[in-house]
Enzyme design. Structure first.
Site, PDB file in Angstrom:
ATOM      1  N   ASP A 134       0.919  -1.122   0.033  1.00 32.36           N
ATOM      2  CA  ASP A 134       0.013  -0.125  -0.019  1.00 32.36           C
ATOM      3  C   ASP A 134       0.904   1.307  -0.058  1.00 32.36           C
ATOM      4  O   ASP A 134       1.751   1.535   1.029  1.00 32.36           O
ATOM      5  CB  ASP A 134      -0.830   0.158   1.165  1.00 32.36           C
ATOM      6  CG  ASP A 134      -1.801   1.208   1.278  1.00 32.36           C
ATOM      7  OD1 ASP A 134      -1.590   2.188   0.589  1.00 32.36           O
ATOM      8  OD2 ASP A 134      -2.640   1.281   2.318  1.00 32.36           O
ATOM      9  N   GLU A 152      -2.017  -1.233  -3.564  1.00 30.24           N
ATOM     10  CA  GLU A 152      -3.282  -0.360  -3.279  1.00 30.24           C
ATOM     11  C   GLU A 152      -2.570   1.253  -3.233  1.00 30.24           C
ATOM     12  O   GLU A 152      -1.577   1.407  -2.826  1.00 30.24           O
ATOM     13  CB  GLU A 152      -3.381  -0.599  -1.707  1.00 30.24           C
ATOM     14  CG  GLU A 152      -4.564   0.008  -1.383  1.00 30.24           C
ATOM     15  CD  GLU A 152      -4.819  -0.553   0.141  1.00 30.24           C
ATOM     16  OE1 GLU A 152      -5.554   0.105   0.853  1.00 30.24           O
ATOM     17  OE2 GLU A 152      -4.728  -1.735   0.338  1.00 30.24           O
ATOM     18  N   GLU A 197     -10.316   4.007  -0.828  1.00 32.96           N
ATOM     19  CA  GLU A 197     -10.408   4.279   0.658  1.00 32.96           C
ATOM     20  C   GLU A 197     -10.715   5.539   0.802  1.00 32.96           C
ATOM     21  O   GLU A 197     -11.150   6.084   1.897  1.00 32.96           O
ATOM     22  CB  GLU A 197      -9.200   3.822   1.314  1.00 32.96           C
ATOM     23  CG  GLU A 197      -7.917   4.595   1.108  1.00 32.96           C
ATOM     24  CD  GLU A 197      -6.809   3.777   2.165  1.00 32.96           C
ATOM     25  OE1 GLU A 197      -6.003   4.942   2.510  1.00 32.96           O
ATOM     26  OE2 GLU A 197      -6.594   2.857   2.303  1.00 32.96           O
ATOM     27  N   HIS A 216     -12.337  -0.902   3.171  1.00 32.98           N
ATOM     28  CA  HIS A 216     -11.369  -0.143   3.910  1.00 32.98           C
ATOM     29  C   HIS A 216     -11.567  -0.198   5.518  1.00 32.98           C
ATOM     30  O   HIS A 216     -12.779   0.521   5.731  1.00 32.98           O
ATOM     31  CB  HIS A 216     -10.974   1.081   3.609  1.00 32.98           C
ATOM     32  CG  HIS A 216      -9.890   1.727   4.331  1.00 32.98           C
ATOM     33  ND1 HIS A 216     -10.051   2.670   4.927  1.00 32.98           N
ATOM     34  CD2 HIS A 216      -8.469   1.423   4.318  1.00 32.98           C
ATOM     35  CE1 HIS A 216      -8.905   3.195   5.601  1.00 32.98           C
ATOM     36  NE2 HIS A 216      -8.079   2.364   5.249  1.00 32.98           N
TER      37      HIS A 216
END
Length: 386
Positions: free
Chosen positions: A213, A239, A265, A315
């Site tokens: 991420d 991500e 998110e 998320h």
């Protein structure tokens, strides 16, 4: 089911030094959220969460004031069961009548950010209060769970290349068969991020799912360089490679790789997710129900994932309230395959609720408690209200 009271409070809870971590958001020394209660006639109370940001800490005063000063006076006296109508009323403001008459939205200017976060927490609390009033878990109000269990992945991973393997292996030792680590600007350069991911894979072996991420901190060139450097690592997904507003770059990044791209998110409403899909920018959609518009909008986003044959992975980096709401959405959608579980210091997930969410050997079970199943401890709220 008339709404009697709506109240938001900023909960600011320090994190013990030994549980703090450092990322592109800086040193995370507290966990913050706007915790929202909706009480109806008869005394049933529903609970929700709204966020000022996707990270763990941040000032929630504006969100609290949006709930208490703007929305609460307009909602008292309404029927809490009419959740969709209440959502549309908040979204359209004084033009809600036109929106209902014409069948399309006329949203208020603050249709993103603080306003939408405030709406998200209220919407979450409304679903919770209706589920409790019927003595049913919210997932049953949405047609029931699609499966009895879902695997959870452990979300954390901030250590350097020499220690990331041990850190992630510690997650695996708790029963998780997939883990997520952070990369991006926090590492200083792409080569360091690549080295950390490769060290993680070497330590974990080929059979553990591994995600990375970047929190949207790369530009497209660096994101593509990173992906090229880890192409053979077999990431489960990468991500938020780039700025969430830069859909053109997101599209280029996704087109450059065979690694699945996850995003969403920090997005608000089904319209943002529609644009992600239209730009072919993501394989995995990640709505945060404390940001995107709440469970009502989360269900619409889930429908987009199902329609376009994309994966849904809510998320769930927040309090126990948004965690259980995200879990509920995952169980209600055939597009969901895994659930995020925070391994960072998070007292709002583990200490705030009377009964904390349970992840059993890396597995989450379908919800069975009324509403979203979370009751905040009154003493905790009182102690840490700011």
């Amino acid at each position: 089911m008339k709404i009697r009271d709506v109240r938001a409070r900023w909960i600011h809870c320090p994190i013990p030094v030994e549980q703090q971590h450092v990322s592109d958001f800086g040193r995370i020394s507290s966990f913050d959220a706007a915790i929202i209660s909706v009480e109806v006639d008869g005394g049933v109370v529903g609970w929700g969460e709204a966020k000022a940001g996707v990270g763990s800490s941040g000032p929630c005063r504006a969100v609290v004031e949006a709930v208490n000063d703007e929305y609460a006076p307009a909602l008292v006296g309404l029927d809490a069961r009419r959740i969709t109508a209440i959502w549309d009323t908040m979204y359209n403001g004084t033009r809600a009548g036109y929106a209902l008459e014409r069948g399309r939205g006329f949203p208020v200017l603050g249709r993103r950010g603080v306003t939408m976060s405030a709406m998200s927490g209220i919407d979450m609390a409304l679903w919770d209060v209706v589920g409790k009033s019927l003595d049913l878990p919210v997932v049953d109000l949405w047609g029931g769970p699609c499966t009895d269990t879902l695997p959870a992945y452990a979300s954390g991973g901030w250590a350097d290349a020499d220690n990331i393997g041990a850190q992630l292996q510690g997650y695996v030792d708790h029963g998780f068969d997939a883990v997520k680590m952070r990369v991006g600007i926090m590492d200083g350069d792409v080569a360091t991020s690549v080295a950390r991911v490769r060290a993680a894979r070497d330590a974990l072996g080929p059979d553990i799912g591994l995600m990375a991420d970047a929190h949207g901190t790369y530009n497209s060139t660096d994101a593509m360089r990173f992906l090229a450097g880890v192409e053979d690592v077999n990431l489960r997904w990468f991500e938020e490679p780039v700025n969430a507003d830069d859909l053109a770059s997101a599209r280029r990044v996704r087109a450059s790789t065979r690694t699945p791209i996850a995003a969403g998110e920090s997005e608000s409403t089904r319209f943002d997710f529609r644009e992600l899909i239209a730009h072919e920018a993501a394989d995995v959609l990640q709505p945060d129900l404390a940001i995107c518009g709440g469970p009502t909008e989360g269900r619409r986003i889930a429908a987009l994932a199902e329609t376009h044959q994309l994966e849904l992975a809510p998320h769930c980096w927040g309090s126990a309230l948004s965690f259980n709401a995200g879990v509920t959405l995952a169980f209600a959608s055939s597009a969901a395959r895994t659930v995020e579980y925070s391994l960072g210091g998070n007292p709002l997930l583990r200490e705030m609720p009377v009964e904390a969410p349970v992840v059993d050997n890396g597995v989450v079970h379908a919800p069975t408690k009324p509403g979203f199943g979370i009751e905040p401890r009154p003493d905790f709220l009182q102690e840490f209200e700011r």
